[in-house]
Design an enzyme around this catalytic site. Sequence first.
Site, PDB file in Angstrom:
ATOM      1  N   HIS A  13      -8.347   5.577   3.822  1.00 28.63           N
ATOM      2  CA  HIS A  13      -8.330   4.164   3.452  1.00 28.63           C
ATOM      3  C   HIS A  13      -8.287   4.019   1.928  1.00 28.63           C
ATOM      4  CE1 HIS A  13     -10.714   0.124   3.290  1.00 28.63           C
ATOM      5  NE2 HIS A  13      -9.421  -0.087   3.260  1.00 28.63           N
ATOM      6  N   SER A  31      -7.304  -0.999   7.334  1.00 26.52           N
ATOM      7  CA  SER A  31      -8.544  -1.407   6.678  1.00 26.52           C
ATOM      8  C   SER A  31      -9.559  -1.954   7.675  1.00 26.52           C
ATOM      9  CB  SER A  31      -8.269  -2.412   5.564  1.00 26.52           C
ATOM     10  OG  SER A  31      -7.187  -3.223   5.865  1.00 26.52           O
ATOM     11  N   ASN A  72     -15.762  -2.077   3.163  1.00 25.64           N
ATOM     12  CA  ASN A  72     -15.523  -3.449   3.612  1.00 25.64           C
ATOM     13  C   ASN A  72     -16.716  -4.015   4.379  1.00 25.64           C
ATOM     14  OD1 ASN A  72     -13.071  -3.650   2.407  1.00 25.64           O
ATOM     15  ND2 ASN A  72     -11.890  -3.090   4.222  1.00 25.64           N
ATOM     16  N   ASP A 122      10.620   2.938   5.872  1.00 22.20           N
ATOM     17  CA  ASP A 122      10.356   1.560   6.306  1.00 22.20           C
ATOM     18  C   ASP A 122      11.415   1.183   7.339  1.00 22.20           C
ATOM     19  OD1 ASP A 122       9.764  -1.369   6.329  1.00 22.20           O
ATOM     20  OD2 ASP A 122       8.463  -0.807   4.663  1.00 22.20           O
ATOM     21  N   GLU A 127     -11.564   6.099   0.889  1.00 18.67           N
ATOM     22  CA  GLU A 127     -12.543   6.253   1.959  1.00 18.67           C
ATOM     23  C   GLU A 127     -11.871   7.037   3.093  1.00 18.67           C
ATOM     24  OE1 GLU A 127     -13.653   2.358   3.343  1.00 18.67           O
ATOM     25  OE2 GLU A 127     -15.688   2.997   3.834  1.00 18.67           O
ATOM     26  N   LYS A 153       1.237   0.156  15.097  1.00 21.75           N
ATOM     27  CA  LYS A 153       0.712   1.449  14.633  1.00 21.75           C
ATOM     28  C   LYS A 153       0.864   2.511  15.738  1.00 21.75           C
ATOM     29  CE  LYS A 153      -2.521  -0.238  11.082  1.00 21.75           C
ATOM     30  NZ  LYS A 153      -1.827   0.143   9.856  1.00 21.75           N
ATOM     31  N   VAL A 170       1.741   0.713   7.862  1.00 24.05           N
ATOM     32  CA  VAL A 170       2.543  -0.395   8.389  1.00 24.05           C
ATOM     33  C   VAL A 170       1.636  -1.595   8.658  1.00 24.05           C
ATOM     34  CG1 VAL A 170       4.271   1.161   9.378  1.00 24.05           C
ATOM     35  CG2 VAL A 170       2.363   0.424  10.791  1.00 24.05           C
ATOM     36  N   MET A 180       0.826  -1.211   0.000  1.00 29.07           N
ATOM     37  CA  MET A 180       0.000   0.000   0.000  1.00 29.07           C
ATOM     38  C   MET A 180       0.863   1.265   0.000  1.00 29.07           C
ATOM     39  SD  MET A 180      -2.934  -1.277  -0.232  1.00 29.07           S
ATOM     40  CE  MET A 180      -4.035   0.110  -0.048  1.00 29.07           C
TER      41      MET A 180
HETATM   42  P1  NAD Z   1       2.626  -4.879   3.753  1.00 31.21           P
HETATM   43  O1  NAD Z   1       2.921  -5.979   4.681  1.00 31.21           O
HETATM   44  O2  NAD Z   1       2.796  -5.095   2.291  1.00 31.21           O
HETATM   45  O3  NAD Z   1       3.505  -3.593   4.138  1.00 31.21           O
HETATM   46  C1  NAD Z   1       3.720  -3.136   5.432  1.00 31.21           C
HETATM   47  C2  NAD Z   1       5.090  -2.473   5.440  1.00 31.21           C
HETATM   48  O4  NAD Z   1       5.235  -1.790   6.671  1.00 31.21           O
HETATM   49  C3  NAD Z   1       6.252  -3.450   5.341  1.00 31.21           C
HETATM   50  O5  NAD Z   1       7.112  -3.032   4.306  1.00 31.21           O
HETATM   51  C4  NAD Z   1       6.913  -3.356   6.711  1.00 31.21           C
HETATM   52  O6  NAD Z   1       8.314  -3.574   6.641  1.00 31.21           O
HETATM   53  C5  NAD Z   1       6.570  -1.953   7.106  1.00 31.21           C
HETATM   54  N1  NAD Z   1       6.623  -1.752   8.537  1.00 31.21           N
HETATM   55  C6  NAD Z   1       6.149  -2.541   9.525  1.00 31.21           C
HETATM   56  N2  NAD Z   1       6.383  -1.987  10.744  1.00 31.21           N
HETATM   57  C7  NAD Z   1       7.007  -0.802  10.512  1.00 31.21           C
HETATM   58  C8  NAD Z   1       7.502   0.219  11.353  1.00 31.21           C
HETATM   59  N3  NAD Z   1       7.397   0.138  12.673  1.00 31.21           N
HETATM   60  N4  NAD Z   1       8.085   1.295  10.778  1.00 31.21           N
HETATM   61  C9  NAD Z   1       8.212   1.377   9.426  1.00 31.21           C
HETATM   62  N5  NAD Z   1       7.767   0.428   8.596  1.00 31.21           N
HETATM   63  C10 NAD Z   1       7.163  -0.654   9.130  1.00 31.21           C
HETATM   64  O7  NAD Z   1       1.132  -4.424   4.090  1.00 31.21           O
HETATM   65  P2  NAD Z   1       0.094  -3.630   3.188  1.00 31.21           P
HETATM   66  O8  NAD Z   1      -0.749  -4.596   2.469  1.00 31.21           O
HETATM   67  O9  NAD Z   1       0.812  -2.585   2.432  1.00 31.21           O
HETATM   68  O10 NAD Z   1      -0.834  -2.979   4.307  1.00 31.21           O
HETATM   69  C11 NAD Z   1      -0.433  -1.864   5.058  1.00 31.21           C
HETATM   70  C12 NAD Z   1      -1.622  -1.262   5.763  1.00 31.21           C
HETATM   71  O11 NAD Z   1      -2.611  -0.916   4.812  1.00 31.21           O
HETATM   72  C13 NAD Z   1      -2.319  -2.193   6.751  1.00 31.21           C
HETATM   73  O12 NAD Z   1      -2.793  -1.432   7.818  1.00 31.21           O
HETATM   74  C14 NAD Z   1      -3.477  -2.752   5.933  1.00 31.21           C
HETATM   75  O13 NAD Z   1      -4.563  -3.156   6.730  1.00 31.21           O
HETATM   76  C15 NAD Z   1      -3.851  -1.555   5.131  1.00 31.21           C
HETATM   77  N6  NAD Z   1      -4.562  -1.842   3.868  1.00 31.21           N
HETATM   78  C16 NAD Z   1      -4.226  -2.904   3.095  1.00 31.21           C
HETATM   79  C17 NAD Z   1      -4.931  -3.150   1.938  1.00 31.21           C
HETATM   80  C18 NAD Z   1      -4.559  -4.314   1.053  1.00 31.21           C
HETATM   81  O14 NAD Z   1      -5.333  -4.665   0.182  1.00 31.21           O
HETATM   82  N7  NAD Z   1      -3.399  -4.896   1.235  1.00 31.21           N
HETATM   83  C19 NAD Z   1      -5.966  -2.307   1.553  1.00 31.21           C
HETATM   84  C20 NAD Z   1      -6.275  -1.201   2.348  1.00 31.21           C
HETATM   85  C21 NAD Z   1      -5.568  -0.978   3.511  1.00 31.21           C
END
Ligand code: NAD
Length: 727
Positions: free
Chosen positions: A458, A437, A508, A351, A470, A415, A408, A332
């Site tokens: 979102h 999400s 959702n 990251d 959203e 978070k 993250v 994301m």
């Molecule tokens: P992901 O696992 O692909 O990416 C998360 C990233 O955050 C990783 O690169 C990780 O190394 C990094 N990270 C973790 N802890 C950290 C910290 N303390 N400091 C800095 N970086 C850190 O996950 P994603 O799919 O990109 O999802 C991220 C967020 O977006 C989540 O909250 C998820 O619920 C939300 N989201 C996901 C989707 C989806 O379809 N995947 C859709 C909407 C929202």
Amino acid sequence: MTDFTMKKDAEGVAIITWDVPGKSMNVLSLDGAAALNGLIDDALADDAVKGIVITSGKKDFAGGMDLNVIAGMRAGGAQGVFDGVMGLHQLLRKIERAGMDPKTLKGGKPIATALPGTALGIGLELPLSTHRIFAAENPKAKIGLPEIMVGIFPGAGGTTRLVRKLGAMGAAPFLLEGKLSDPAKAKAAGLIDEVVADPVAAARDWVLKATDADLVKPWDAKGYKMPGGEPYHPAGFMTFVGASAMVHGKTMGVYPAAKALLSAVYEGALVPFDTALKIEARWFTNVLLNPSSTAMIRSLFINKEALEKGANRPDAPDQSVKKLGIIGAGMMGAGIAYVSAMAGIEVVLIDNSQEAAERGKSYSTGLLDKAISRGKSTEDKKTELLSRITPTTDYAALAGCDLIVEAVFEDPAVKAEVTKKVEAVIAKDAIFATNTSTLPISELAKASARPDQFIGIHFFSPVDKMALVEIIKGRETGPLAVAKALDFVRQIRKTPIVVNDARFFYANRCIIPYINEGIRLVSEGVNPTLIENAAKLMGMPLGPLQLVDETSIDLGVKIAKATKAAMGNAYPDGAVDEVLFRMYDQGRLGRKSNAGFYDYDDKGKRGDLWAGLATEWPQSEAQPELTEVQHRLMFVQSLEAVRALEEGVLEDIREGDVGAILGWGFAPWSGGPFSWLDMLGAPRTVEIADDLTAKFGPRFTTPQLLRDMAAKGDSFYGRFGAGKKAA
Ligand code: NAD
């Protein structure tokens, strides 16, 4: 001031300029059409005028028809629409014939159009009626007939003229898919005639030199044959038979405009041009009076635009984002970085490790390389865009960021820690947004020292493709944070909805029950093909089983576990979990594991539904009626949307409808769940929901709001429409 003005020069060229006062883009109104008609009469009757050039006083030519005209025509019923359309046909036909003798085809005055930029809808239908179209060398200009995208079709002769110009096959992408082209591509496809540096000068030269023969359209000349063949020609026959099947296959018969367009083309091809125009007008009338076109125009055009322009933006000074911080460079975060850099925003992408941050940035590199290979971007643009993204692990780099988006892991503790670390380094007035999400915003805001500046933004995946964002207000979120989020979404050219905080927010909350109902049907022994087709025949782009394969079954398992933990004994989806967990245990995680409810080949191409479903969940002898399955799949989403409104999660049904179509593809032909329920009417909706509740349980319980509406004879748009707030 009128929309059209005319200047006649010494050499006998009348230049008609379209320039609607007070608007940045020309749109055609009834008054405008009358003004143009008067000027054309004047120029044709004036012996001193040798030829006419129609152009625009704005940077573009025209964006289309004024939608108020369409609404006005509708108010006059079928006759009103038909007469209105025939009036336009007469005007455009007058331009096309340009005063020539209809028998000898001689003596007309040449009329050319000069397009400085974009020309859409009637903005192309008018030029198509002239004798030659010149466009400026303006690669940003869009030329085409996008009507089908909002549930109508080109009804001012565009359909009939384009089919006669390009043949049914050649015209198909422009009419059926609303394909838009830049001037060079429009010329290559035969939509327009010339692309030049100065279209007015070129058009002027042309009208001064044009001969009688130059003014005769092929379809008015003797012996005209339609390119590619008419319906009874062997080649044409193949086209028309194929087109009918193809269109039905793509639209599942739920889009009245596509069917009507095809009928107008087929029937029109069998008769002379002027009769074809009348047929086109009849089918256009038919479509315009269909509730689907009303709903599609309302949601996909009027309300979508209103939301993008900030219909629900609090009154606050401009909050455009200058420097954005993104925490988490995963799927994301990388996508958000890309769309933001595209919009010219400076991005700091953080990251845990430099490598992960760089990987996030390389996502943009990949997308840009692909765009370059398709001729849609350049190395220069790539360099410029990439220079805006700074990948780092250093939170100090966030200094100067006015908005932070946290993406993250979906873990409240992670978070919370990130929120604290970020707030320690950013300016006091910066806004902090979370892309969670599933986690409630108000809970996450507890980690913030300034919860009024904490908000949910979102995004949907993939970020670069999905149009909806959203925005979620937590209990303490203040108006500046909402304005900031809305201005950011406008910068990245997406469509926002603003909702209140509740489990799964809005999108959702509705989509999960849809997926779950599909899975529940599998557990009941309903044929999976029936489940998928029932959804598609209602106009859902993806059946629920395909959708869960796309979003992944392990995500479903994760959400189910979290929901169960939160709800305890009240958790209603045991039957769903049984299927979901068994799929999970077998490693069938959906598209990502090349195996799910569907089979996939080595390259990841989706094949048939997995044959093993029949052994795992044997199909029952008595299969339900199609309508019953459709009602279950559609009501389970739509009732949830109504509950979101009733509970004040949604404050505006326009957001409910636009968000449903853009967020999860809710049957676009319907205009969204509220528009769809309005088509059914509250009394019928209550009847169906009561029946489903009796048969399948409390998830279909009729919301009290619907009972009230049924008792009072209300509709959603009657009660909550255009600006009337729900709560
Ligand atoms: P992901 O696992 O692909 O990416 C998360 C990233 O955050 C990783 O690169 C990780 O190394 C990094 N990270 C973790 N802890 C950290 C910290 N303390 N400091 C800095 N970086 C850190 O996950 P994603 O799919 O990109 O999802 C991220 C967020 O977006 C989540 O909250 C998820 O619920 C939300 N989201 C996901 C989707 C989806 O379809 N995947 C859709 C909407 C929202």
